[in-house]
Motif scaffolding. Sequence first.
Motif, PDB file in Angstrom:
ATOM      1  N   MET A 166      44.513  45.826  55.497  1.00 48.31           N
ATOM      2  CA  MET A 166      44.711  44.587  54.763  1.00 48.31           C
ATOM      3  C   MET A 166      45.849  43.748  55.327  1.00 48.31           C
ATOM      4  N   HIS A 167      46.700  44.341  56.135  1.00 46.39           N
ATOM      5  CA  HIS A 167      47.759  43.590  56.807  1.00 46.39           C
ATOM      6  C   HIS A 167      47.350  43.207  58.233  1.00 46.39           C
ATOM      7  N   ARG A 168      46.361  43.908  58.773  1.00 48.30           N
ATOM      8  CA  ARG A 168      45.920  43.637  60.148  1.00 48.30           C
ATOM      9  C   ARG A 168      45.176  42.316  60.253  1.00 48.30           C
ATOM     10  N   TYR A 169      44.332  42.027  59.262  1.00 51.78           N
ATOM     11  CA  TYR A 169      43.490  40.833  59.341  1.00 51.78           C
ATOM     12  C   TYR A 169      44.264  39.584  58.928  1.00 51.78           C
ATOM     13  N   THR A 170      43.970  38.486  59.613  1.00 54.89           N
ATOM     14  CA  THR A 170      44.647  37.220  59.364  1.00 54.89           C
ATOM     15  C   THR A 170      43.594  36.119  59.179  1.00 54.89           C
ATOM     16  N   GLY A 171      44.032  34.874  59.108  1.00 54.46           N
ATOM     17  CA  GLY A 171      43.083  33.775  58.995  1.00 54.46           C
ATOM     18  C   GLY A 171      43.012  33.202  57.595  1.00 54.46           C
ATOM     19  N   VAL A 172      42.100  32.260  57.390  1.00 51.05           N
ATOM     20  CA  VAL A 172      42.048  31.449  56.181  1.00 51.05           C
ATOM     21  C   VAL A 172      41.865  32.299  54.929  1.00 51.05           C
ATOM     22  N   LEU A 173      40.893  33.209  54.913  1.00 53.72           N
ATOM     23  CA  LEU A 173      40.652  34.031  53.736  1.00 53.72           C
ATOM     24  C   LEU A 173      41.867  34.889  53.416  1.00 53.72           C
ATOM     25  N   TYR A 174      42.428  35.514  54.444  1.00 54.93           N
ATOM     26  CA  TYR A 174      43.544  36.434  54.217  1.00 54.93           C
ATOM     27  C   TYR A 174      44.837  35.697  53.889  1.00 54.93           C
ATOM     28  N   ASP A 175      44.975  34.459  54.369  1.00 53.32           N
ATOM     29  CA  ASP A 175      46.119  33.639  53.954  1.00 53.32           C
ATOM     30  C   ASP A 175      46.042  33.338  52.460  1.00 53.32           C
ATOM     31  N   ALA A 176      44.834  33.017  51.973  1.00 53.17           N
ATOM     32  CA  ALA A 176      44.666  32.712  50.553  1.00 53.17           C
ATOM     33  C   ALA A 176      44.816  33.968  49.696  1.00 53.17           C
ATOM     34  N   LEU A 177      44.352  35.090  50.195  1.00 51.24           N
ATOM     35  CA  LEU A 177      44.506  36.367  49.489  1.00 51.24           C
ATOM     36  C   LEU A 177      45.978  36.778  49.403  1.00 51.24           C
ATOM     37  N   ASP A 178      46.698  36.658  50.509  1.00 55.20           N
ATOM     38  CA  ASP A 178      48.153  36.845  50.569  1.00 55.20           C
ATOM     39  C   ASP A 178      48.611  38.156  49.932  1.00 55.20           C
ATOM     40  N   VAL A 179      48.093  39.267  50.430  1.00 53.08           N
ATOM     41  CA  VAL A 179      48.442  40.555  49.825  1.00 53.08           C
ATOM     42  C   VAL A 179      49.914  40.906  50.016  1.00 53.08           C
ATOM     43  N   THR A 180      50.544  40.371  51.045  1.00 53.01           N
ATOM     44  CA  THR A 180      51.941  40.735  51.294  1.00 53.01           C
ATOM     45  C   THR A 180      52.880  40.231  50.203  1.00 53.01           C
ATOM     46  N   SER A 181      52.418  39.262  49.402  1.00 50.38           N
ATOM     47  CA  SER A 181      53.262  38.742  48.319  1.00 50.38           C
ATOM     48  C   SER A 181      53.122  39.548  47.034  1.00 50.38           C
ATOM     49  N   LEU A 182      52.176  40.479  46.997  1.00 51.06           N
ATOM     50  CA  LEU A 182      51.938  41.248  45.772  1.00 51.06           C
ATOM     51  C   LEU A 182      52.969  42.355  45.627  1.00 51.06           C
ATOM     52  N   ARG A 183      53.323  42.626  44.396  1.00 51.61           N
ATOM     53  CA  ARG A 183      54.316  43.658  44.106  1.00 51.61           C
ATOM     54  C   ARG A 183      53.849  44.517  42.935  1.00 51.61           C
ATOM     55  N   GLY A 184      54.353  45.716  42.855  1.00 49.59           N
ATOM     56  CA  GLY A 184      54.159  46.575  41.695  1.00 49.59           C
ATOM     57  C   GLY A 184      52.707  46.879  41.402  1.00 49.59           C
ATOM     58  N   THR A 185      52.356  46.749  40.124  1.00 50.71           N
ATOM     59  CA  THR A 185      51.009  47.098  39.684  1.00 50.71           C
ATOM     60  C   THR A 185      49.955  46.231  40.349  1.00 50.71           C
ATOM     61  N   ALA A 186      50.253  44.951  40.564  1.00 51.06           N
ATOM     62  CA  ALA A 186      49.288  44.057  41.213  1.00 51.06           C
ATOM     63  C   ALA A 186      48.971  44.540  42.617  1.00 51.06           C
ATOM     64  N   ALA A 187      49.979  44.976  43.348  1.00 49.63           N
ATOM     65  CA  ALA A 187      49.758  45.487  44.701  1.00 49.63           C
ATOM     66  C   ALA A 187      48.937  46.770  44.669  1.00 49.63           C
TER      67      ALA A 187
END
Length: 248
Positions: A80-101
């Motif tokens: 989930m950190h390897r893939y980049t681009g428009v979809l993954y920018d909008a998903l932005d998993v790196t900003s998630l914390r705690g239970t959401a992550a």
Amino acid sequence: MIVLLPPSETKRGGGDGPALALDSLSSPALGDVRAELVDELIALAADPAKSRAALGLSASQDSEIERNAALRSAPTMPAMHRYTGVLYDALDVTSLRGTAASRAAARLMVVSALFGVLRADDPIPAYRLSAGSKLPGRPTLASTWRPALEPVLAELASSDLIVDLRSGSYANLGKVSGAVTVDVIAEHEDGRRTVVSHFNKAHKGRLARALSTSRSDPADAAAVAGIARRAGMRVERRGDHLTIVVAA
């Protein structure tokens, strides 16, 4: 619920994980096909001209071939950190914390032309292989993957609702019966509707973020639509198919 995503052509380089260990990836039933394709890409990388033809690359993209040559030795990072681009920018998993992550890690999966289906935290190296690539001496990647991938996806669908956000070529690698599918339509001021092409990835990325972090665990398409609406999306439902309607 599981949210199935397409991969991206672009991938983040580097990583701090150990070299690829195929037997450490989820869905071990896919191991034989994974190993065959990894070995074929490494061998193909020794011939840049053949690699360019098979992978649809230009000479300016030879760094992608070098990535394939190093598949078994390059560092890894979570898919989930390897893939980049428009979809993954909008998903932005790196900003998630705690239970959401934690929810996102459990719910998000990627269907890859090289690895089949991946969990969010499966460690993989950077690579280049798309669903439309044609490896020498091998039939289409869809015909290669379907016999192995479809039973794995069916098993996932037997216990979880699948929300399939893949594009057509990646959906063809393995069908999922009963999945909730999604498209994106632009509505013009005069009421006309047209298909959204490039930016449909951004809207699907936002939907994936809403679904993967939701406190509720939807059991059907109506509940998925409800999560999307609470996230501010305009959604229409017809059976198991959802349409996100955006302003043109």
